[in-house]
Design a protein around this motif. Structure first.
Motif, short mmCIF file in Angstrom:
data_model
loop_
_atom_site.label_atom_id
_atom_site.label_comp_id
_atom_site.label_asym_id
_atom_site.label_seq_id
_atom_site.Cartn_x
_atom_site.Cartn_y
_atom_site.Cartn_z
N UNK A 129 0.84 -1.19 0.00
CA UNK A 129 0.00 0.00 0.00
C UNK A 129 0.87 1.24 0.00
N UNK A 130 0.43 2.26 -0.72
CA UNK A 130 1.09 3.56 -0.75
C UNK A 130 0.15 4.54 -0.08
N UNK A 131 0.59 5.15 1.02
CA UNK A 131 -0.30 6.00 1.82
C UNK A 131 0.30 7.38 2.03
N UNK A 132 -0.57 8.38 2.09
CA UNK A 132 -0.10 9.75 2.26
C UNK A 132 0.52 9.93 3.64
N UNK A 133 1.52 10.79 3.72
CA UNK A 133 2.23 11.01 4.98
C UNK A 133 1.39 11.82 5.96
N UNK A 134 0.50 12.69 5.45
CA UNK A 134 -0.23 13.57 6.36
C UNK A 134 -1.48 12.91 6.95
N UNK A 135 -2.35 12.39 6.10
CA UNK A 135 -3.61 11.85 6.58
C UNK A 135 -3.65 10.32 6.62
N UNK A 136 -2.64 9.69 6.07
CA UNK A 136 -2.62 8.23 6.07
C UNK A 136 -3.66 7.61 5.16
N UNK A 137 -3.98 8.26 4.04
CA UNK A 137 -4.97 7.75 3.11
C UNK A 137 -4.30 6.91 2.03
N UNK A 138 -4.90 5.79 1.64
CA UNK A 138 -4.29 4.94 0.60
C UNK A 138 -4.44 5.57 -0.78
N UNK A 139 -3.37 5.49 -1.57
CA UNK A 139 -3.41 5.97 -2.95
C UNK A 139 -3.36 4.81 -3.93
N UNK A 140 -2.63 3.76 -3.54
CA UNK A 140 -2.49 2.58 -4.40
C UNK A 140 -2.35 1.36 -3.51
N UNK A 141 -3.02 0.29 -3.89
CA UNK A 141 -2.97 -0.95 -3.13
C UNK A 141 -2.76 -2.12 -4.07
N UNK A 142 -1.88 -3.03 -3.69
CA UNK A 142 -1.59 -4.21 -4.50
C UNK A 142 -1.86 -5.45 -3.66
N UNK A 143 -2.60 -6.38 -4.22
CA UNK A 143 -2.83 -7.67 -3.58
C UNK A 143 -2.49 -8.76 -4.58
N UNK A 144 -1.40 -9.46 -4.33
CA UNK A 144 -0.92 -10.52 -5.22
C UNK A 144 -0.72 -11.77 -4.38
N UNK A 145 -1.69 -12.69 -4.42
CA UNK A 145 -1.65 -13.85 -3.54
C UNK A 145 -1.83 -15.15 -4.30
N UNK A 146 -1.21 -16.19 -3.76
CA UNK A 146 -1.41 -17.55 -4.25
C UNK A 146 -1.44 -18.45 -3.02
N UNK A 147 -2.59 -19.01 -2.74
CA UNK A 147 -2.78 -19.84 -1.55
C UNK A 147 -3.33 -21.19 -1.97
N UNK A 148 -2.43 -22.13 -2.19
CA UNK A 148 -2.83 -23.46 -2.61
C UNK A 148 -3.59 -23.47 -3.92
N UNK B 130 -5.15 0.38 6.63
CA UNK B 130 -5.97 0.55 7.82
C UNK B 130 -5.17 0.32 9.10
N UNK B 131 -4.26 -0.63 9.07
CA UNK B 131 -3.42 -0.92 10.23
C UNK B 131 -2.66 0.33 10.67
N UNK B 132 -2.08 1.03 9.72
CA UNK B 132 -1.28 2.21 10.05
C UNK B 132 -2.15 3.42 10.35
N UNK B 133 -3.35 3.45 9.80
CA UNK B 133 -4.28 4.54 10.09
C UNK B 133 -4.76 4.48 11.53
N UNK B 134 -5.14 3.29 11.97
CA UNK B 134 -5.74 3.14 13.28
C UNK B 134 -4.74 3.18 14.43
N UNK B 135 -3.51 2.85 14.17
CA UNK B 135 -2.53 2.82 15.26
C UNK B 135 -2.46 4.15 15.99
N UNK B 136 -2.60 5.24 15.26
CA UNK B 136 -2.53 6.54 15.91
C UNK B 136 -3.90 7.06 16.34
N UNK B 137 -4.95 6.34 15.98
CA UNK B 137 -6.28 6.73 16.45
C UNK B 137 -6.44 6.41 17.93
#
Length: 255
Positions: A81-100, A142-149
């Motif tokens: 995830x790429x998130x803004x430094x000021x508000x912690x909002x996501x700009x780009x998210x990548x999900x690349x998974x292979x589970x069985x 969300x993990x990094x957004x909530x930590x400071x909440x």
């Protein structure tokens, strides 16, 4: 066991962002067990990056199966995830998974000026756009957004935290409740912790999610220490195994 690593990352996204809780160079590693068996490892790393001319935080989460599970049910997951430094909002998210053999490879591009997200599905060669709610997070940012909440000095048992999240082409409402202070025994020693339970909204009603409980450090870092999921058969746990680059002291209770 099909979505072990995806589930792990979703669990952590239910907690956590304050501008003082983390910094570039933070790295967390976890061991995931099913009963007594080590099944997987996962890590989270914070870097700095430049995205379309803007300085942002770039967070990378990876997970993979180990031991016998890797022989019969190979898991290779990568989240970014790429998130803004000021508000912690996501700009780009990548999900690349292979589970069985269960695969997803998606890129999400968030436009917070229009509250629209473009979803590029590389597996199915499709591109779609969706509306999202104001201040929506992806499943990793969300993990990094909530930590400071969470204010560790003012939080009270029973207090609830709500979060808008977008993933898998849908908007979700999550709630997590603070159950109270606790002390966790870790490989590093006893750690003062905050204990939480997440809930997921289904049919307009918040329901308890899989008897989940998770603990984060009761210090300014507020890093995840442990998560436990009581399943129909057995239990799944994830525990902090290694760390470096914390912004604040990691406090261990001395006997």
């Amino acid at each position: 066991m099909k979505l072990i690593l995806s589930t792990f990352f979703i669990f952590w996204t239910l907690f956590g962002f304050s501008q003082s809780a983390y910094e570039e160079g933070e790295w967390l590693s976890f061991k995931i067990k099913y009963g007594w068996f080590n099944t997987s490892t996962a890590s989270l790393k914070v870097e700095k990056a430049n995205l379309d001319g803007e300085e942002v935080f770039h967070v990378v989460g990876t997970g993979k199966s180990v031991g016998l599970l890797d022989l019969f049910f190979k898991v290779r997951d990568r989240y970014e995830t790429y998130i803004t430094e000021d508000e912690g909002l996501p700009l780009k998210f990548i999900r690349d998974i292979n589970e069985g053999g269960y695969e997803k490879n998606k890129e999400l591009f968030f436009d917070h000026s229009t509250n629209r997200v473009k979803v590029v599905d590389h597996k199915h060669s499709t591109t779609e756009s969706f509306d999202f709610k104001t201040n929506t997070q992806d499943m990793l940012s969300a993990f990094y957004k909530l930590r400071n909440t969470i204010n560790i000095n003012e939080i009270e048992a029973g207090q609830e935290f709500n979060l808008n999240m977008f993933f898998d082409n849908e908007n979700y409402d999550f709630k997590t409740k603070f159950l109270g202070p606790d002390t966790i025994k870790t490989k590093f020693g006893n750690i003062a912790a905050l204990k939480f339970r997440p809930y997921v909204k289904a049919d307009r009603v918040f329901e308890e999610s899989e008897s989940l409980t998770f603990w984060v450090s009761a210090d300014k870092n507020k890093i995840p220490l442990k998560i436990k999921a009581d399943l129909t058969v057995g239990s799944l746990t994830a525990e902090l195994d290694q760390f470096k680059g914390l912004k604040h002291p990691f406090k261990i209770i001395m006997d």
